[in-house]
Design an enzyme around this catalytic site. Sequence first.
Site, PDB file in Angstrom:
ATOM      1  N   CYS A 168      43.456  51.310  36.828  1.00 40.70           N
ATOM      2  CA  CYS A 168      42.686  50.488  35.837  1.00 40.70           C
ATOM      3  C   CYS A 168      41.262  50.274  36.171  1.00 40.70           C
ATOM      4  O   CYS A 168      40.426  49.783  35.309  1.00 40.70           O
ATOM      5  CB  CYS A 168      43.272  49.483  35.281  1.00 40.70           C
ATOM      6  SG  CYS A 168      44.975  49.718  34.437  1.00 40.70           S
ATOM      7  N   HIS A 308      38.019  41.057  33.365  1.00 42.10           N
ATOM      8  CA  HIS A 308      39.103  41.952  33.482  1.00 42.10           C
ATOM      9  C   HIS A 308      40.144  41.605  32.151  1.00 42.10           C
ATOM     10  O   HIS A 308      40.163  42.405  31.207  1.00 42.10           O
ATOM     11  CB  HIS A 308      39.780  42.141  34.467  1.00 42.10           C
ATOM     12  CG  HIS A 308      41.088  43.131  34.328  1.00 42.10           C
ATOM     13  ND1 HIS A 308      40.692  44.682  34.391  1.00 42.10           N
ATOM     14  CD2 HIS A 308      42.426  43.131  34.539  1.00 42.10           C
ATOM     15  CE1 HIS A 308      41.624  45.122  34.113  1.00 42.10           C
ATOM     16  NE2 HIS A 308      42.708  44.435  34.141  1.00 42.10           N
ATOM     17  N   GLU A 319      41.674  36.093  38.178  1.00 47.22           N
ATOM     18  CA  GLU A 319      40.111  36.178  38.272  1.00 47.22           C
ATOM     19  C   GLU A 319      39.327  34.895  38.270  1.00 47.22           C
ATOM     20  O   GLU A 319      38.082  34.790  38.779  1.00 47.22           O
ATOM     21  CB  GLU A 319      39.814  37.195  37.330  1.00 47.22           C
ATOM     22  CG  GLU A 319      40.157  37.058  35.796  1.00 47.22           C
ATOM     23  CD  GLU A 319      39.488  38.198  35.095  1.00 47.22           C
ATOM     24  OE1 GLU A 319      38.420  38.914  35.240  1.00 47.22           O
ATOM     25  OE2 GLU A 319      40.152  38.518  34.043  1.00 47.22           O
ATOM     26  N   LYS A 340      38.800  43.175  25.898  1.00 48.07           N
ATOM     27  CA  LYS A 340      40.288  43.694  25.850  1.00 48.07           C
ATOM     28  C   LYS A 340      40.972  42.966  24.567  1.00 48.07           C
ATOM     29  O   LYS A 340      41.822  43.565  24.131  1.00 48.07           O
ATOM     30  CB  LYS A 340      41.169  43.890  26.831  1.00 48.07           C
ATOM     31  CG  LYS A 340      40.614  44.732  28.065  1.00 48.07           C
ATOM     32  CD  LYS A 340      41.401  44.420  29.392  1.00 48.07           C
ATOM     33  CE  LYS A 340      40.947  45.337  30.375  1.00 48.07           C
ATOM     34  NZ  LYS A 340      39.841  44.789  30.956  1.00 48.07           N
ATOM     35  N   HIS A 345      43.741  47.436  26.058  1.00 50.94           N
ATOM     36  CA  HIS A 345      43.365  47.919  27.658  1.00 50.94           C
ATOM     37  C   HIS A 345      43.546  49.541  27.731  1.00 50.94           C
ATOM     38  O   HIS A 345      44.870  49.815  27.568  1.00 50.94           O
ATOM     39  CB  HIS A 345      44.357  47.082  28.597  1.00 50.94           C
ATOM     40  CG  HIS A 345      44.226  47.517  29.786  1.00 50.94           C
ATOM     41  ND1 HIS A 345      43.269  48.472  30.729  1.00 50.94           N
ATOM     42  CD2 HIS A 345      44.656  46.773  31.091  1.00 50.94           C
ATOM     43  CE1 HIS A 345      43.287  48.303  31.762  1.00 50.94           C
ATOM     44  NE2 HIS A 345      44.113  47.268  32.041  1.00 50.94           N
ATOM     45  N   PHE A 404      46.554  48.195  38.792  1.00 50.41           N
ATOM     46  CA  PHE A 404      47.808  48.137  39.475  1.00 50.41           C
ATOM     47  C   PHE A 404      47.850  48.809  40.478  1.00 50.41           C
ATOM     48  O   PHE A 404      47.116  50.001  40.566  1.00 50.41           O
ATOM     49  CB  PHE A 404      49.089  48.751  38.453  1.00 50.41           C
ATOM     50  CG  PHE A 404      49.510  47.701  37.350  1.00 50.41           C
ATOM     51  CD1 PHE A 404      49.150  46.259  37.641  1.00 50.41           C
ATOM     52  CD2 PHE A 404      49.998  48.234  36.126  1.00 50.41           C
ATOM     53  CE1 PHE A 404      49.417  45.392  36.406  1.00 50.41           C
ATOM     54  CE2 PHE A 404      50.327  47.245  35.172  1.00 50.41           C
ATOM     55  CZ  PHE A 404      50.156  45.949  35.305  1.00 50.41           C
TER      56      PHE A 404
END
Length: 420
Positions: A168, A308, A319, A340, A345, A404
């Site tokens: 990602c 993110h 974050e 997002k 996403h 991930f």
Amino acid sequence: MRRVVITGLGVVAPGGVGVKNYWELLTAGRTATRSISFYDASPFRSQVAAECDFDPAAAGLSPQEIRRLDRAAQFAVVSTREAIADSGLDFAALDPYRVGTSLGSAVGCTTSLEREYAVVSNGGRKWNVDHESAGPELYRHFVPSSMASAVGRAAGAEGPAAVVSTGCTSGLDSLGHAVDLIREGSADVMVAGATEAPISPITSACFDAIHATTPRNDDPEHACRPFDRTRSGLVLGEGAAVLILEELDSAVRRGAHIYAEIAGFAARCNAYHMTGLKADGREMSQAIDAAMEEARLAPEALDYINAHGSGTKMNDRHETGAFKLSLGEHAYRTPISSIKSMIGHSLGAIGSLEIAACALAMEHGLLPPTANLHEPDPELDLDYIPLVAREKQTDAVLSVGSGFGGFQSAMVLARPDRSL
């Protein structure tokens, strides 16, 4: 060191094809998430996604391109053509060996591979697949490098070419790679960005297995809720963003419209866990610190953070902690949002889509909001912009990504006329 600027943007995104439609959706706080329509998603835990209403013929692709290219590659080619037109560069007059390609993707040509496998295996019933039933483009779909080749062909770029696949964070890392190539002198212009078309049964199964996607199927429009107390997981998306990057002095000499300078970039891997993140945010913080140092910016210089913001509790805590570690007290004065919430996403593509949004935010003095943020989580005590876009002139913005596998990336955009 050669400085690198953004002079062209091209976008295919949920809610609209093209930069204009993309920006209108983001600043209106509209969501493009809906029930999955590409296949029967009823067997899956999560049945929502942010799909692109994309007609390849209407977007200018030829019948040959439509047959040859996977959906993700189609997104990339259409975005490339828009970015080239936006840049005002005469690519035909450039030395093609000095024009490179850097494309990010997490899962490659998933859509076409799954479709073709169903054909050669008779719907999964044949272990020994029938190669004679395979389409002539099957190998092209098998190798993700074919997408970089398609972008290079669209741009007439014969210089360095690569696909960057770091989950990602691919969309940030592909841009970082492109910047490095210009800085070191290997290229003068880079066609860079990321693309993804992952909305397929195999992807649904993968994310269901780790419970990463939301089960909020009864309310698709409001399913993605970053930083909200009621958030329950991410929503898959798709799309592409391609940027034209060039050396600053060259762009100034030709009178180019410059969106922003890519002033700093850094990437880290936590070597810790496939999906787990530590709540203190130290891994992301290290990437932020390194990117800020490269940009020669103090924390107080940041005007906005594109988070993110995936909609998972673990990421939101991570974050938030990272911003506090890196920015100190200034973290509480810095507006933050997650797009997002509106476009889902899109895995490897999202980082480039977010950088495009950051460049447009600097251009228009308008920060996109976080949609669906009605009940802020009291544990997340920073200035997360809810629901409505906020007017604010910005000279430096930060965009971060978390993937991930432990990937953490940070990129800083700044006005090129800032004092160094």
